[in-house]
Design a protein around this motif. Structure first.
Motif, short mmCIF file in Angstrom:
data_model
loop_
_atom_site.label_atom_id
_atom_site.label_comp_id
_atom_site.label_asym_id
_atom_site.label_seq_id
_atom_site.Cartn_x
_atom_site.Cartn_y
_atom_site.Cartn_z
N VAL A 157 0.85 -1.20 0.00
CA VAL A 157 0.00 0.00 0.00
C VAL A 157 0.88 1.24 0.00
O VAL A 157 0.66 2.19 -0.76
N SER A 158 1.91 1.22 0.85
CA SER A 158 2.79 2.38 0.93
C SER A 158 3.51 2.62 -0.39
O SER A 158 3.61 3.76 -0.86
N ALA A 159 3.99 1.54 -1.01
CA ALA A 159 4.66 1.69 -2.30
C ALA A 159 3.70 2.27 -3.33
O ALA A 159 4.04 3.17 -4.10
N PHE A 160 2.47 1.75 -3.32
CA PHE A 160 1.47 2.23 -4.28
C PHE A 160 1.19 3.72 -4.07
O PHE A 160 1.16 4.50 -5.02
N LEU A 161 1.00 4.10 -2.79
CA LEU A 161 0.70 5.51 -2.52
C LEU A 161 1.84 6.40 -2.98
O LEU A 161 1.62 7.48 -3.52
N GLY A 162 3.08 5.93 -2.75
CA GLY A 162 4.24 6.70 -3.20
C GLY A 162 4.17 6.96 -4.70
O GLY A 162 4.34 8.09 -5.17
N CYS A 163 3.86 5.90 -5.46
CA CYS A 163 3.76 6.05 -6.92
C CYS A 163 2.61 6.98 -7.28
O CYS A 163 2.75 7.84 -8.16
N ALA A 164 1.48 6.82 -6.57
CA ALA A 164 0.33 7.67 -6.85
C ALA A 164 0.68 9.13 -6.60
O ALA A 164 0.35 10.01 -7.41
N ILE A 165 1.38 9.38 -5.49
CA ILE A 165 1.78 10.75 -5.18
C ILE A 165 2.67 11.30 -6.30
O ILE A 165 2.49 12.43 -6.76
N ALA A 166 3.60 10.46 -6.76
CA ALA A 166 4.49 10.90 -7.84
C ALA A 166 3.69 11.29 -9.07
O ALA A 166 3.93 12.33 -9.69
#
Ligand code: ATP
Ligand code: MG
Lengths: 427, 255
Positions: A157-166
């Motif tokens: 989830v954290s990895a996904f959110l990081g990508c989404a933020i990017a």
């Protein structure tokens, strides 16, 4: 003269079927198999070859033993007859598919990941499907990571959110400048990942699956994993390299040229050895980068370099007029690439990209050489060297060939279908 | 011969080219070009092959870069600034000899792409505009087809409609009819004549002298990368001054 030449038809001739010899199967056989003396001889030779192979192989198949514990039991059951010992496929099935270390209680996880992979790929492969499915496609890599490697879902989830933020940051700032947008989104994502890392560490057991280490992956699952990821990552990277090679900016151009030429000039095996032993030196000493990750990087680079050349061919095949027309209606570089140039260049490149990618899929078996136990690695290693199944080459390698054939043939059929779909009439 | 169009030309300057020079490597293609085009003017450029006609009009929307001198389009000077260039290109429409439609997009998509993405017009509205211009060039029924399914004349008219959808203030034509069969030439020229009647500023490279007589208010003759003669069509055709012009006219009108 004029009276001889004048003619008026009284009755119209109705349609008739062609003579029997010019119809259906007979016509086909005559035209394709017996059209000349040479052709006829070749036809008989081929028929004889097919006949002999069938005669030799059929009993081997039909006598095949499916239930036995060891190769000796197999031979006892065959009792001197010629026959295959398919029992090995049955008994070692889980090992062939999942490798010998993946915990058998967790087999459902890669199974689900594979089924979901099909769902995730569907909207990319078939344009008719609703576009909303792409949301799942975006989530899938993170979900699949969690399923296959295990651990807390928070990591994914954290990895996904990081990508989404990017992505969000990029969207927000991309109208100003490409470079600034990329920089800001990279910083934002990394800041998030650092924060996210702490949160994950605090709740390490939240929705946690049993952790499976990379070195425990094996069997055909490993081939599929490496192949799918390498191909999916290398297509965008290859396109970027091809565009970079065409770029007007000399630095970008030369980086791309050197990269492509270097990777293309080196055998994949060498790159895999580099991944195995040398690449670790490039990372900080206390980080141990996962072997699968290192192999993936190399395979992605390798495939991307080839795809870049294929795409470059596609770009070169477009007439200069297409670039000029795109420019003349006011599209900027990104727009003209996205809407005009790439759709056409990629369509031309499909056969080449598929060719290279199918090759990559098969080359994933090379990892058996750096002691990873993929399908071929499993066969060559644990299975064939066990005393139980010593010497059952044909069945095992035949099965491996069949599995790869099914996958690769489907891919190539799909690509032919796609090419027909994209046909919009020739000039 | 159809009657000569009588159209007003405003005093406002649309394009101003001042002592512009261009080289391809060491080859001096355009030499000291000076040209002012007012809004509403219809200019025909002619001249022998290789004289630099295409290069000249391609410089006006920066498909080719000029090296010295100035080109001012709609009050904006063409420099190497990408933003400026993209802006000018969206104000200046261009039609090519080989149409250069996008073969992977339908006719309608060809026409709506730039309005949607460059002008940021909503898709619905862009499609309405596109249909309006497709009707104007008399092929609204082909909107769903692909360029490969149309005849050359139809393709060229789509190309004109595609440019018009950006609502340009200036149109450039580079030999729009020279890749067409005679019966298709007329349909394209008729479209262009209508465009002129609507008051569009046009620069047209063409060897259609009938069109020049009927539509142009000025004919420019180029040779060896320079403007050799320019005049009103009547004067230009009936009373050419330079020997090169006389030779050229005798070659294309002589037989
Ligand atoms: N990209 C290029 N690089 C080098 N030389 C070029 C290039 N484009 C055109 N030229 C040369 O510049 C000269 C002028 O070309 P241009 O296309 O403008 O001629 P033109 O008057 O349009 O001729 P035509 O009637 O044949 O279209 C020609 O001699 C041509 O060979
Ligand atoms: Mg030309």
């Amino acid at each position: 003269m004029s009276e001889n030449n004048s003619f008026v038809r009284k009755e119209m001739i109705s349609e008739r079927i062609p003579p029997a010899a010019d119809r259906g199967l007979l016509k086909w056989v005559r035209e394709n198999l017996f059209s000349s003396a040479f052709n006829t001889i070749m036809t008989f030779i081929s028929l004889w070859v097919i006949y002999s192979i069938t005669i030799a192989v059929t009993p081997w198949f039909l006598n095949g033993v499916w239930d036995a514990k060891t190769v000796r039991e197999c031979y006892d059951l065959l009792d001197g007859k010629s026959g295959a010992c398919f029992a090995v496929l049955k008994e070692r099935f889980p090992q062939l598919i999942y490798g010998f270390k993946y915990p058998s209680s967790e087999y459902w996880r890669p199974n689900i990941a594979t089924v979901l992979l099909i769902v995730a790929l569907a909207p990319i492969l078939f344009r008719r499907l609703p576009r909303q499915l792409l949301i799942f496609t975006a989530v899938y890599p993170f979900l699949a990571f969690w399923l296959i490697w295990g651990g807390s879902i928070l990591t994914s989830v954290s990895a996904f959110l990081g990508c989404a933020i990017a992505v969000i940051c990029y969207r927000r700032f991309s109208s100003r400048s490409f470079a600034i947008a990329v920089l800001i989104s990279l910083i934002a994502a990394n800041v998030w990942w650092i924060i996210g890392g702490y949160i994950v560490d605090l709740n390490a057991s939240f929705l946690s699956l049993k952790v499976v280490a990379s070195r425990d992956m094996g069997g055909f699952m490993l081939n599929l994993l490496l192949g799918t990821i390498a191909v999916c990552l290398s297509i965008p990277l290859g396109i970027a390299l091809a565009l970079g090679r065409q770029s007007g900016m000399p630095i970008i151009k030369w980086i791309c040229v050197v990269f492509i030429e270097f990777i293309r000039g080196v055998p994949l095996i060498t790159l895999l050895f580099v991944a195995n032993v040398i690449l670790a030196f490039f990372f900080p000493p206390d980080t141990s980068i996962d072997l699968i990750l290192r192999v993936l990087i190399m395979m992605t680079f390798f495939n991307a370099a080839y795809i870049a050349e294929v795409v470059r061919g596609g770009l070169a095949a477009l007439s200069k007029g297409q670039y000029e027309a795109a420019d003349s209606i006011g599209l900027d570089y990104t727009q003209s690439m996205r809407f005009i140039i790439l759709p056409q260049a990629l369509k031309i490149s499909i056969p080449g990209i598929v060719n290279v990618s199918v090759g990559m899929l098969k080359d994933t078996t090379l990892v058996s050489i750096i002691s990873m136990f993929d399908l071929v690695g499993m066969i060559r290693g644990p299975i064939l060297s066990s005393t139980d199944w010593n010497g059952v080459y044909w069945e095992l390698f035949g099965a491996a060939a069949a599995i790869f054939f099914v996958v690769c043939f489907s891919v190539s059929k799909y690509s032919q279908w796609l090419e027909r779909q994209l046909e919009t009439g020739k000039r | 011969m159809a009657e000569k169009l009588k159209l007003e030309v405003s005093d406002e300057v649309a394009i101003k080219i001042q002592s512009m020079n261009k080289w391809f490597g060491s080859f001096h293609v355009l030499r000291d070009i000076d040209l002012t085009v007012n809004r509403g003017e219809r200019i025909v450029v002619c001249g022998p092959s290789g004289s630099g006609k295409s290069t000249l009009i391609r410089c006006i929307n920066a498909l080719e870069e000029h090296q010295t001198g100035q080109i001012i389009v709609d009050g904006t000077e063409l420099t190497s600034d990408i933003k400026n260039i993209d802006r000018i290109r969206s104000e200046v429409g261009m039609c090519f000899q080989h149409f250069n439609l996008f073969p992977h997009l339908s006719i309608l998509e060809n026409c709506t792409l730039a309005p949607i993405w460059v002008r940021k017009i909503p898709k619905k509205e862009a499609e309405e505009t596109a249909m309006h211009f497709l009707e104007k060039v008399k092929i609204p029924e082909q909107a769903e087809k692909y360029p490969g399914q149309l005849s050359g004349g139809q393709q060229q008219r789509v190309a004109i409609a595609r440019s018009l959808c950006m609502r340009p203030r200036i149109m450039l034509f580079d030999e729009p009819t020279s890749a067409l069969d005679p019966e298709m030439i007329k349909e394209v020229l008729d479209t262009m004549i209508e465009l002129a009647e609507d008051g569009m500023t046009m620069i047209c490279v063409t060897h259609e002298m009938g069109f020049a007589r009927q539509v142009a208010n000025r004919v420019i003759f180029m040779d060896d990368g320079q403007i050799v003669e320019q005049n009103e069509p009547e004067q230009f055709f009936n009373n050419p001054q330079s020997d090169r012009t006389k030779l050229f006219l005798s070659q294309i009108l002589g037989h």
